[in-house]
Design an enzyme around this catalytic site. Structure first.
Site, short mmCIF file in Angstrom:
data_model
loop_
_atom_site.label_atom_id
_atom_site.label_comp_id
_atom_site.label_asym_id
_atom_site.label_seq_id
_atom_site.Cartn_x
_atom_site.Cartn_y
_atom_site.Cartn_z
N GLU A 299 0.82 -1.21 0.00
CA GLU A 299 0.00 0.00 0.00
C GLU A 299 0.85 1.27 0.00
O GLU A 299 0.59 2.23 0.71
CB GLU A 299 -0.96 0.00 1.20
N ASP A 377 -8.74 -8.69 3.78
CA ASP A 377 -8.48 -7.60 4.72
C ASP A 377 -9.63 -7.46 5.72
O ASP A 377 -10.49 -6.59 5.54
CB ASP A 377 -8.28 -6.29 3.95
N GLU A 405 -12.82 -2.08 11.56
CA GLU A 405 -12.62 -1.25 10.37
C GLU A 405 -13.71 -1.44 9.31
O GLU A 405 -14.29 -0.48 8.84
CB GLU A 405 -11.24 -1.54 9.76
#
Length: 837
Positions: A299, A377, A405
């Protein structure tokens, strides 16, 4: 000894409100009913009284806990040889040295403890000082839950590494933080007052966490300045009495950013010297420094691949510097590249195995590869990461997420332990032998020296730590499962409930029901059949946005079109992902007939009309599940309301607020996902629910004065795909309509958008008499990632209960804009008793 007469033990009546700061360490007073003879020690003998010692901390905790639970002072004694009628806490070695009879202590592993409450003397002995502290917390947990059993119990950890990862930034912000600002950092340095850090250390020690990474994996190089290294030393000094070692995340490019070098090549001699020097400085200030967490080549973060070096080269660079100090490198396996979606065989899920399997055996013995539980993820459901079954000669740890998240960002109740258990208990059948993930990460299955668990835990300055009282069950459960993955998730939950909210059976049963139903409900109304959580992945990871999954390079694709949906991850026709598992598991996932329904769309690309094992078609199951999940979320409100008066008012109201919000937002989720796939597939809901809302009045169909109709993007985030906003950001607007519903009593629900950038005000009138009002202040009351757009994350609902109407009544809403928030409205629903919109 002093005695307390106890039989049926219950919590004392509610006396004062609580803000959640003490979490499960409240040590609420107990009262006794009938007669049962409980003997508690008359004094405490601590075998180490150094104030930096976890044994000394254990002594203080025991004094505090017993005083709070029983209103009885138990003081520390200097007469260590007066063991009768005492509570002894210390290490096995110190106990043997003082009393000369250590042979009666069972064998303990590192961090393990023995708790013996049989006889007149209570013994809490650890293999090390940290273990003694764990034993003290275990004893107090028993007492606080009214458990006065006479036991002789050995407790050894399943795994040596039990860490948490904070994602705190040097400016005091927290990436994916929903509970306030950082307790560690502010304005580029370490905060002066570390009182809150000490309180956090206490919580972590009580669940047997032994290490913490204090900064974001997207690390700021300024943390390595001499001033900040000294500040890290102060943090470590606070954690040390609780047996917790401090580590940090590193930026791989630090040698060029602050070291004056022109390269960060891990094989360059200057780079090696740079990291050796930094490591020496850290250990000079923090002798028990835990080690490093490294996110590299992921990332946008720099890493060894820049120089055509391997990830093992990168990890071993730090391992060599740490090795003289017995430090550990946690090297994240979260490495992937952006992909071309037009390539049928492209698959982000394959990345970890592709990058790391060829390197098995090339990592140093003090390197641990930290693997997210699934290959994408932190999704609501993923198959177990196959990387666990592909590293036989490498230490591994599982990465879990306490911070929610993709899972409601602490605004939705989602108890995560059952999700984690699906992975920890999964048998990968490596070499056709039992190979549970929990046995792999412990080091047992492949005979590795290190391994364990790490969890993203973004506590902040909010009194509730995570922004939500209920979300703390996940932090508690993480520690318990890291210590012993065989524990039952419901039993862990109920320990947490008793310690957090008291011993009343109604409280226990109600919160148990809500929590155990929460993950299945969230999965049902957010994304199911293995399609992942259909949240806004290109935005703030909050709220529904199914179209964001595709047409981008991030690889969390659904490959949905007008007729089909799902990733083909088979070997014979797809990405080959199923073949990355050992043969027994690979064959199960390769065959659509043996793939579980809950992972069907993860592994197979099918028609919407494909028949599941349940008998439903894929599309009909989508509709049914989304309606069922939202219905469960509505029930959470009534369940919680049944506890009024049984929980202190402050926490009761705060939880009720979030459960009410979740109930409304689950309907936003339900409608968005159902409408999106109805539009895409053209296949209607057999039950005629999707798109059929007889109790709604769309805002754009009302008489508008000072309001303007606007499209909503994504379209599915609004009923009828449009909303209204005030024509001016300074002048109020009004909407009005004549109600054509039968006379009766209704719940009046208003769906609106609460965007960041202002705190608009709305007032609802019936025949010019005010029904109620509210303010768009979720930026103050909820901790989720904010949005300035009309979208699935800002779509919200407020409900006014028991409103009496007559056919022909005039309903009016006045919206007063504030700043960028133009008092947006979506629709009004008039709901008869028992009807869910």
């Amino acid at each position: 000894m002093f005695c307390i007469l106890l039989s049926t033990v219950v919590s004392l009546g509610i006396v004062t409100a609580e803000n959640g700061q003490n979490a499960w360490l409240r040590y609420a007073p107990l009262r006794s009913v009938n007669s049962y003879n409980l003997s508690l020690a008359s004094n405490i003998i601590a075998l180490n009284t150094s104030k930096s010692s976890p044994v000394y901390t254990a002594s203080l905790e025991l004094q505090k806990g017993i005083q709070s639970i029983f209103s009885q002072a138990v003081k520390e004694s200097d007469e260590i040889h007066q063991a009768a009628s005492s509570l002894i806490v210390g290490t096995v070695d110190d106990y043997s040295h003082v009393y000369g009879n250590g042979n009666d202590v069972p064998d303990l592993e590192e961090d393990g403890f023995w708790l013996n409450t049989e006889g007149e003397t209570v013994k809490i002995l650890g293999q090390n000082e940290r273990g003694a502290l764990y034993g003290a917390f275990e004893y107090l947990s028993m007492l606080a839950q009214g458990d006065f059993s006479h036991i002789s119990s050995v407790n050894n950890p399943n795994q040596p590494i039990r860490w948490v990862n904070q994602w705190d930034n040097m400016d005091g912000s927290i990436e994916r933080g929903y509970g306030g600002s950082s307790i560690f950092f502010n304005n580029g340095g370490i905060v002066d007052d570390l009182t809150r850090v000490s309180e956090y250390a206490r919580l972590l020690a009580s669940i047997r966490v032994n290490g913490i990474i204090v900064n974001n994996v997207n690390a700021n190089v300024s943390l390595l300045s001499p001033q900040n290294i000294q500040g890290l030393g102060r943090i470590a000094d606070v954690f040390r009495p609780y047996g917790i070692q401090v580590g940090i995340s590193l930026n791989f490019a630090s040698p060029t950013a602050i070291g004056g070098l022109t390269t960060f090549d891990p094989l360059d001699s200057g780079v090696i010297s740079f990291w050796t020097n930094i490591t020496d400085q850290l250990y000079q200030r923090i002798p028990d420094f835990a080690g490093y967490l490294v996110k590299a080549d992921s990332e946008g973060q720099p890493g060894p691949l820049t120089y055509n070096r391997t990830l093992a080269d990168g990890a071993n660079l730090f391992a060599k510097a740490l090795n003289p100090y017995n430090g550990v490198v946690m090297f994240r396996a979260f490495v992937y590249n952006q992909l071309n979606e037009s390539d049928w065989k492209a698959d982000r899920a394959n990345a970890a195995v592709q990058f790391f399997k060829p390197l098995d055996g090339k990592f140093a013995n003090n390197v641990v590869v930290q693997i997210k539980y699934g290959p994408i993820d932190f999704q609501v459901r993923e198959p177990t990461s196959p990387l666990f079954s592909n590293l036989y000669n490498t230490n591994t740890a599982i990465e879990l997420e306490v911070t929610q998240e993709y899972l409601g960002q602490q605004c939705h109740l989602v108890y995560l332990a059952p999700l984690w258990k699906t992975v920890l208990d999964f048998d990968l059948r490596v070499g056709q032998k039992a190979s549970k993930v929990s046995d792999i990460i412990s080091g047992e299955r492949f005979n590795r020296p290190l391994g364990g668990s790490a969890a993203v835990v973004n506590v902040g300055t909010n009194a509730t730590w995570l922004g939500s009282h209920m979300a703390m069950s996940n932090l508690y459960a993480y520690g318990r499962l890291a210590w012993d993955p065989s524990k039952d998730s419901q039993n862990i939950l109920q320990d947490w409930i008793r310690l957090t909210f008291g011993l009343a059976s109604e409280v226990l049963n109600t919160i148990t029901k809500m929590s155990m139903e929460s993950w299945p409900a969230y999965e049902q109304y957010s994304g199911n059949l293995g399609i992942q959580t259909l949240t806004d992945i290109t935005g703030n990871h909050y709220g529904p946005n199914p179209q964001s999954q595709d047409n981008n390079g991030w690889g969390q694709w659904t490959r949905a079109d007008k007729k089909t949906i799902g990733m083909d991850r088979t070997v014979w026709n797809g990405t080959g992902y199923s073949g990355t598992y050992p043969p027994e598991i690979a064959s199960m996932y390769e065959d659509i007939s043996t793939t579980p329904d809950n992972l069907l769309l993860w592994f197979h690309h099918v028609n919407y009309t494909h028949i599941l094992h349940s008998g439903d078609t894929v599309i009909q199951y989508f509709y049914n599940a989304h309606y069922s999940g939202a219905e469960t979320a509505q029930a959470f409100v009534k369940l919680w309301e049944s506890l009024k008066g049984k929980i202190d008012a402050e926490r009761y109201e705060q939880v009720l607020y979030r459960q009410t919000y979740q109930a409304g937002h689950s309907i936003v989720w339900r409608d968005a996902i159902s409408n999106f796939y109805w539009n895409l597939s053209g296949i209607p809901d057999e039950a005629k629910r999707v798109g059929n809302h007889p109790w709604r009045v769309e805002a754009e169909s009302m008489v508008l004065d000072g309001y303007t109709i606007v499209p909503v993007k994504p379209f599915e985030a609004a009923s009828n795909y449009t909303a209204i906003i005030t024509s001016s950001n300074t002048t109020a607007g009004t909407v009005a309509t004549k109600l054509e519903f039968a006379d009766g009593t209704y719940d009046l629900a208003v769906n609106y958008f609460d965007v960041v950038g202002g705190r608009a005000k709305w007032q609802v009138y019936l025949n010019n008499k005010e029904v109620g009002e509210w303010i768009g202040d979720h930026e103050d009351t909820l901790g989720h990632a904010l949005s300035a757009n009309l979208d699935g994350g800002t779509a919200s609902r407020v409900t006014f209960k028991g409103v009496k109407i007559q056919k022909g009544d005039m309903l009016k809403i006045v919206g007063s804009p504030d700043g960028a928030e133009a008092a947006p409205l979506d629709y009004v629903a008039l709901l008869p008793p028992g009807v869910i919109d």
